[in-house]
Design an enzyme around this catalytic site. Structure first.
Site, mmCIF file in Angstrom:
data_model
loop_
_atom_site.group_PDB
_atom_site.id
_atom_site.type_symbol
_atom_site.label_atom_id
_atom_site.label_comp_id
_atom_site.label_asym_id
_atom_site.label_seq_id
_atom_site.Cartn_x
_atom_site.Cartn_y
_atom_site.Cartn_z
ATOM 1 N N LYS A 83 5.815 -16.436 -21.555
ATOM 2 C CA LYS A 83 4.771 -17.244 -21.469
ATOM 3 C C LYS A 83 3.549 -17.210 -22.184
ATOM 4 O O LYS A 83 3.197 -18.185 -22.498
ATOM 5 C CB LYS A 83 5.337 -18.178 -20.629
ATOM 6 C CG LYS A 83 6.263 -18.275 -19.727
ATOM 7 C CD LYS A 83 7.888 -18.478 -21.181
ATOM 8 C CE LYS A 83 7.931 -19.551 -21.182
ATOM 9 N NZ LYS A 83 8.771 -20.729 -20.130
ATOM 10 N N SER A 111 14.795 -12.549 -14.316
ATOM 11 C CA SER A 111 15.387 -12.286 -15.241
ATOM 12 C C SER A 111 15.944 -11.261 -16.368
ATOM 13 O O SER A 111 17.128 -11.258 -17.267
ATOM 14 C CB SER A 111 14.725 -13.608 -15.819
ATOM 15 O OG SER A 111 13.811 -12.951 -16.320
HETATM 16 N N1 PMP Z 1 12.521 -15.115 -17.653
HETATM 17 C C1 PMP Z 1 11.598 -15.995 -17.203
HETATM 18 C C2 PMP Z 1 10.920 -15.225 -15.945
HETATM 19 C C3 PMP Z 1 10.485 -17.057 -17.649
HETATM 20 O O1 PMP Z 1 9.804 -17.189 -17.299
HETATM 21 C C4 PMP Z 1 11.227 -17.860 -18.729
HETATM 22 C C5 PMP Z 1 10.749 -19.145 -18.687
HETATM 23 N N2 PMP Z 1 10.765 -19.894 -18.378
HETATM 24 C C6 PMP Z 1 12.144 -17.560 -19.317
HETATM 25 C C7 PMP Z 1 13.026 -15.689 -18.625
HETATM 26 C C8 PMP Z 1 12.687 -18.022 -20.469
HETATM 27 O O2 PMP Z 1 12.359 -18.096 -21.383
HETATM 28 P P1 PMP Z 1 12.057 -18.935 -22.750
HETATM 29 O O3 PMP Z 1 11.388 -20.528 -21.196
HETATM 30 O O4 PMP Z 1 11.979 -18.331 -23.983
HETATM 31 O O5 PMP Z 1 13.665 -19.813 -22.381
#
Ligand code: PMP
Length: 349
Positions: free
Chosen positions: A43, A285
């Site tokens: 991010k 994630s």
């Molecule tokens: N994993 C984590 C830990 C995140 O903070 C984010 C962003 N919200 C994402 C995945 C996904 O990224 P994006 O917002 O570009 O879809």
């Protein structure tokens, strides 16, 4: 090595690393480790992209306050960028996200306004919108802001193409939080690397894309209501309780070849395995995306090259289920080790 003018010059250019022990032997599995960004998540890219675009367009004036609804990493990235550029930052965040995240943002000088957990992601967004209108602040609107996806088209995508120059990339695997990574990278891959299959993943508990029910939206693309296929899941930063506009755009453009769901235990196990067998320390994630990449690997052809996005660091999850079973006190085995030599034995109280 070059000298950077300020910390913002260190955003992006994250490494692509080969997986050795955890990958099945018939494929080449690689990960792109976004924890190498200055505030340790993907991010940081979005934060810089949105703020600099808004400064250029005049939507954000010097010294004007910035506000965003965020589960953490966006707020932490924005707090860094705003601190460097001299913009005050206010973040709205549901109380359910990890305490470390609030403290990090406050340490970087931001104000964090909590919203009730039952009101989910939509509650945070509603509060941010209200505060922005009332006080005349610049709202970054990460879920709909094209600058989010544009930054990934300008940085993440070319980095991937450069890393795989001379080696065909067969699969690129990502989750979505806003869909900035997905939309921004996928459209470039479609054009510059059309043979690459794009695999999107989401939590089993929140199969918003796999369920096939359309997201109702307001005129500005923001969600009009919570999506019926959502239920709370521990994969912080992934799939909010609506399909974000940027994610919807990527799906509508058919810039996804498959959508896979990931179960919680698989995500947690993959994050732990990456740490303990590859020395790669990442969040939930990331573990979830890696679980999907392993599923892709299972059916991939001999010699296939697979790239999996790892969005953030494991250090952000000390107080979450990811660290369940990781104790502060010595285990029986550790006490036995202590007792196996005479000196410096620690007696627990
Ligand atoms: N994993 C984590 C830990 C995140 O903070 C984010 C962003 N919200 C994402 C995945 C996904 O990224 P994006 O917002 O570009 O879809």
């Amino acid at each position: 090595m070059k000298i950077h003018d300020n910390i913002l010059g260190t955003i992006g250019n994250t490494p692509v690393v080969r997986i050795n022990r955890l990958a099945p032997s018939h494929v080449n599995l690689f990960v792109k480790i976004e924890s190498f960004n200055p505030m340790s998540s993907v991010k940081d890219r979005l934060a810089l992209g949105i703020i600099e675009d808004a400064e250029k367009s005049g939507d954000l004036k010097p010294g004007q306050t910035v506000i965003e609804a965020t589960s953490g990493n966006t707020g932490i990235g924005l707090a860094m960028v705003c601190a460097q550029k001299g913009h005050p930052l206010v973040v709205t965040m549901a109380e359910s996200f990890s305490v470390e995240r609030r403290k990090l943002m406050r340490f970087l000088g931001a104000k964090v306004v909590l919203t009730p957990a039952p009101l989910k992601g939509s509650g945070m967004v509603q509060k941010a919108r209200e505060l922005a209108e009332q006080h005349g602040w610049f709202q970054t609107r990460q879920f709909e802001n094209e600058s989010n996806a544009d930054m990934h088209s300008r940085t993440t995508a070319p980095e991937i193409l450069q890393a795989f120059d001379g080696r065909q990339l067969d699969y690129w695997v990502t989750g979505y939080g806003t869909g900035g990574t997905l939309k921004g990278v996928a459209r470039v891959l479609r054009e510059k690397s059309p043979a690459t299959k794009i695999v999107v993943c989401e939590p089993e508990l929140a199969g918003l894309l796999t369920g096939g029910i359309e997201q109702k939206r307001n005129a500005d693309g923001s969600p009009a209501e919570s999506h019926p296929s959502f239920s709370p899941h521990p994969m912080q930063g992934w799939t909010p309780d609506f399909i974000p506009k940027l994610t919807g755009d990527a799906m509508d453009a058919e810039n996804s070849d498959a959508v896979l769901t990931v179960a919680n235990p698989d995500a947690m196990a993959c994050s732990r395995n990456l740490a303990q067998q590859e020395g790669i320390f990442v969040g939930i994630s990331a573990g979830a995306t890696f679980a999907a990449a392993l599923a892709v690997a299972e059916t991939a052809a001999e010699g296939a090259n697979i790239l999996c996005m790892l969005p953030d660091t494991g250090e952000r999850y000390l107080s979450t289920p990811l660290f369940e079973g990781i104790e502060a006190e010595m285990s029986a085995a550790e006490q036995e080790l202590s007792a196996s030599t005479p000196s410096c034995q620690f007696e627990p109280a």
